[in-house]
Design a protein around this motif. Structure first.
Motif, PDB file in Angstrom:
ATOM      1  N   LYS A  60       0.837  -1.193   0.000  1.00 38.22           N
ATOM      2  CA  LYS A  60       0.000   0.000   0.000  1.00 38.22           C
ATOM      3  C   LYS A  60       0.875   1.248   0.000  1.00 38.22           C
ATOM      4  O   LYS A  60       1.783   1.388   0.823  1.00 38.22           O
ATOM      5  CB  LYS A  60      -0.919  -0.009   1.223  1.00 38.22           C
ATOM      6  CG  LYS A  60      -1.909   1.147   1.229  1.00 38.22           C
ATOM      7  CD  LYS A  60      -2.850   1.046   2.420  1.00 38.22           C
ATOM      8  CE  LYS A  60      -3.851   2.201   2.418  1.00 38.22           C
ATOM      9  NZ  LYS A  60      -4.777   2.103   3.579  1.00 38.22           N
ATOM     10  N   LYS A 113      -0.024   8.292   1.301  1.00 39.01           N
ATOM     11  CA  LYS A 113      -0.738   9.385   0.657  1.00 39.01           C
ATOM     12  C   LYS A 113       0.212  10.263  -0.158  1.00 39.01           C
ATOM     13  O   LYS A 113      -0.130  10.702  -1.263  1.00 39.01           O
ATOM     14  CB  LYS A 113      -1.452  10.231   1.722  1.00 39.01           C
ATOM     15  CG  LYS A 113      -2.271  11.389   1.147  1.00 39.01           C
ATOM     16  CD  LYS A 113      -3.391  10.905   0.258  1.00 39.01           C
ATOM     17  CE  LYS A 113      -4.275  12.056  -0.194  1.00 39.01           C
ATOM     18  NZ  LYS A 113      -5.372  11.621  -1.087  1.00 39.01           N
ATOM     19  N   GLN A 125       1.030   8.511  -3.372  1.00 36.81           N
ATOM     20  CA  GLN A 125      -0.107   8.600  -4.287  1.00 36.81           C
ATOM     21  C   GLN A 125      -0.174   9.973  -4.956  1.00 36.81           C
ATOM     22  O   GLN A 125      -0.427  10.073  -6.168  1.00 36.81           O
ATOM     23  CB  GLN A 125      -1.403   8.316  -3.522  1.00 36.81           C
ATOM     24  CG  GLN A 125      -1.539   6.888  -3.018  1.00 36.81           C
ATOM     25  CD  GLN A 125      -2.791   6.672  -2.198  1.00 36.81           C
ATOM     26  OE1 GLN A 125      -3.773   7.394  -2.346  1.00 36.81           O
ATOM     27  NE2 GLN A 125      -2.771   5.679  -1.318  1.00 36.81           N
ATOM     28  N   GLN A 146       0.162  10.642  -8.916  1.00 38.15           N
ATOM     29  CA  GLN A 146      -0.934  11.305  -9.635  1.00 38.15           C
ATOM     30  C   GLN A 146      -0.419  12.433 -10.518  1.00 38.15           C
ATOM     31  O   GLN A 146      -1.019  12.742 -11.558  1.00 38.15           O
ATOM     32  CB  GLN A 146      -1.949  11.847  -8.638  1.00 38.15           C
ATOM     33  CG  GLN A 146      -2.818  10.774  -8.006  1.00 38.15           C
ATOM     34  CD  GLN A 146      -3.735  11.329  -6.922  1.00 38.15           C
ATOM     35  OE1 GLN A 146      -3.697  12.522  -6.614  1.00 38.15           O
ATOM     36  NE2 GLN A 146      -4.536  10.457  -6.328  1.00 38.15           N
TER      37      GLN A 146
END
Length: 441
Positions: free
Chosen positions: A2, A5, A8, A12
């Protein structure tokens, strides 16, 4: 596994930027592949020289993108909407002004660049043809620089991805049509590039208004419209020019290094010039991947710097180096395994491919040598630490020229590639030392 944040957020921004960037070297590879099958090394050399001229010229004005992304990201972090709009208007005005000057002075620019590169007569004639056509795409290219920087600063790399994909699809199709259907040879490659550049600008302009509407809604769109006043462009010019002055001067040193690299290769003959151009394509392919994460550094680093969120800023820096290091190692392995077969895709000239075997080892080293410089560039642009960028470029350029002048008489083209490798290492090292002295508050 995982992802955090922060990872991610980085992906992005980085992944669409990588898709955007990967089309740029693919464009150069297609142009090289087209002329590489015309039967003469002169065509490869002419594309290398012509493309290098515009790369050098456009690099000089790279501040139109880099300065825009950092200042826009910081304004977004501070939630200063009117500043965001003023930055966009200021960049467009400056971009069009510079492009107009380049068109007016295109003849002396062409002669100066060809004199500095000093290619053989056959390559020079073809490079002149390429230049005379491709120069008319300058207004589109510089305008897209400003728009792209603004979108990156707004944490939106999807629109630049759309623009770049559309631009490069048009370029590939148009170049193939002009060359093979209309038998225009190098003229067709140049004309296809110009057509695609204006196609990309049209897509960017059409995407600008909907991007406001979709991301902020109708009320924010009206607010942004009211915030746009031509007289407001006169404010904050001091900071704008200070930031871009440092980036401009820093880019001059980068241009000087690349110009010397190309010129030194040209002076060793058409085959060596073609070899260096093909091997540099391998490094350029890596650079556009690393730039995706550098863009994430510009957008996220600038945003957290503007918001004075020190912990988030440090977290972004650490994770960007993890991603960049892993990517550089992967590319080195890929080049070791498949470097020579890749060169065969670009040209069927036996002498060029044979000569490249002596120098391809340098292409294996460049990813690891250059990764720190790419990541730090993105971070420094985001926090507008442009003076540090300038200092690192000056020191690295001095190392490059000293090494090249010392080793080329002894090692020939190997000395030139050694100088380029040390240049990239020095940039990353100096930037690391300078970052330690930047106070985060």
């Amino acid at each position: 596994m995982k992802l955090s944040k922060t990872d991610q957020n980085i992906l992005q921004i980085a992944l669409p930027a990588i898709v955007t960037n990967i089309t740029v070297p693919l464009l150069g590879l297609v142009d090289t592949a087209i002329v590489g099958h015309m039967g003469s090394a002169s065509f490869i050399g002419a594309i290398a020289v012509g493309s290098m001229i515009f790369n050098l010229v456009y690099w000089v004005f790279g501040f139109l993108r880099m300065g825009m992304s950092g200042m826009t990201a910081q304004a977004r972090g501070r939630r200063q909407v009117e500043d965001i709009v003023r930055l966009l208007g200021r960049s467009v005005a400056v971009s069009l002004s510079i492009a107009s000057l380049l068109l007016v002075f295109q003849w002396p620019l062409r002669e100066l660049m060809l004199m500095l590169i000093h290619p053989g007569e056959g390559v020079r004639q073809l490079a002149e043809i390429y230049f005379n056509i491709a120069v008319w795409g300058t207004p589109a290219v510089l305008s897209l620089y400003g728009l792209t920087g603004w979108f990156i600063g707004m944490q939106n790399t999807r629109i630049p991805m759309l623009v770049s994909v559309a631009q490069n699809v048009v370029n590939i199709c148009a170049s193939l049509f002009f060359v093979y259907a209309l038998d225009m040879q190098i003229e067709g490659v140049a004309l296809g590039t110009v057509v695609a550049q204006y196609a990309g600008l049209i897509v960017a302009v059409l995407s600008l208004a909907p991007s406001f509407f979709l991301s902020r809604g109708r009320r924010s769109w009206r607010r942004l419209g009211r915030g746009f006043r031509w007289q407001s462009l006169r404010s904050e010019w001091g900071r704008y020019f200070r930031v871009n002055r440092d980036i401009f001067l820093r880019t001059l040193f980068l241009v000087g290094v690349n110009l010397f690299f190309t010129s030194a290769g040209a002076r060793q003959g058409e085959v060596v010039l073609a070899v260096n151009a093909l091997l540099m394509q391998l490094f350029l392919l890596l650079s556009y991947f690393l730039d995706g994460f550098a863009y994430a550094g510009e957008a996220l680093g600038g945003r957290y710097w503007g918001a004075s969120d020190v912990n988030a800023f440090h977290d972004v820096v650490r994770r960007l180096f993890r991603w960049g290091g892993a990517l550089a190692l992967l590319f080195s392995i890929v080049y070791i395994v498949g470097g020579e077969p890749f060169l065969h895709l670009l040209t069927d000239n036996v002498s060029v491919v044979k000569a490249s075997r002596s120098y391809v080892g340098w292409a294996y080293l460049l990813p690891l040598a250059g990764v720190a410089a790419f990541v730090w560039d993105g971070i420094f642009i985001g926090i507008t630490a442009t003076r540090a960028m300038l200092i690192s470029s000056v020191v690295a350029a001095m190392v490059f020229f000293f090494t090249a002048l010392l080793l080329m008489p002894l090692w020939g083209n190997h000395g030139l590639w050694c100088a380029m490798t040390l240049y990239l290492l020095t940039r990353g090292l100096v930037q690391t030392l300078l970052f330690c002295n930047i106070r985060l508050t």
